[in-house]
Write an enzyme that holds these catalytic residues in place. Sequence first.
Site, PDB file in Angstrom:
ATOM      1  N   LYS A  34     -25.951  76.788 -88.490  1.00 50.79           N
ATOM      2  CA  LYS A  34     -25.690  77.104 -87.080  1.00 50.79           C
ATOM      3  C   LYS A  34     -24.188  77.251 -86.924  1.00 50.79           C
ATOM      4  CE  LYS A  34     -25.216  73.847 -84.180  1.00 50.79           C
ATOM      5  NZ  LYS A  34     -23.800  74.119 -83.741  1.00 50.79           N
ATOM      6  N   ASP A  88     -28.276  69.008 -81.609  1.00 53.24           N
ATOM      7  CA  ASP A  88     -28.295  70.380 -82.136  1.00 53.24           C
ATOM      8  C   ASP A  88     -29.658  70.807 -82.677  1.00 53.24           C
ATOM      9  OD1 ASP A  88     -25.710  71.035 -81.527  1.00 53.24           O
ATOM     10  OD2 ASP A  88     -24.897  70.618 -83.508  1.00 53.24           O
TER      11      ASP A  88
END
Length: 293
Positions: free
Chosen positions: A17, A146
């Site tokens: 990410k 996250d």
Amino acid sequence: MPDHLQTAVRAELARAKVNLALHITGQRNDGYHLLESLVAFPQIGDRIALEPSEKLELDIDGPFARELDPAGDNNLVLRAVRGFAEKAKTDVPSVKITLTKRLPVASGIGGGSSDAATTLRLLEDVTGIYLSGEDLHELAASLGADVPVCLTPEPQVMRGIGDDLAAAPLLPDCGIVLVNPKASLETPDVFRALDKKNNPQLAKMPDAFDDIAALIAYLTNSRNDLQTPAMSVCGAIGEVLNFLQGDSRILFSRMSGSGATCFGLCAPTEMRAIETDLRTAHPDWWIASGPLS
């Protein structure tokens, strides 16, 4: 566990990410920071594989395997499996999970979060048990801030404390090079070095980024508010960014997340050559390249 538990090995790339932009816009009374971030999931990551077994087991291999404890109570992959069973109101699945750890640990690119999210997706396919969107998001959020965004590895905008998610415009054909100097950097230290907590929000995004130039024009007017404080804690980040900025083939560079991984955007035809040259110049750095989306 259902009788139709899939017998074949199922594997998926747990994509990194990357925060292309990260604005810190405030701080709540409970200490959580508010943010806005444009995130992308390049074709670079760990590998998660699931297959039937006599019991739940986790094997970790790959270049960063030694940095993780496969039996630890805090291992996100095992927590994801047990949390899935609890949400699904079923026994813990008897599966062997193989995590090939290619991404550096705690490096600002969500490796552990992506591993957990990918495990959840594979568990649904392997068991045939599909949680509701609400339950899946709630489970992901319980594993880490996250993890929810990593459930859908496509361009997204994160807001709030990372729990408010929206689709972002599709990204153009673009290459990305990720570089980590293999320097230790703790996220709490970076936030402690952040002087200003109330920063401007992201600018309004276009309906589409038509080409690399359009994406870079947008990113040039954005920031990573954690980059400067991270550089004050870890000087190696500045060295990486200086090296990337000195390569004319790299069109834009920045740090991702709270660091220490940095990225450079380039034409897709250039990324492999840039990676090779970086490895030659800095064999002590972790370097990877691939398509941005």
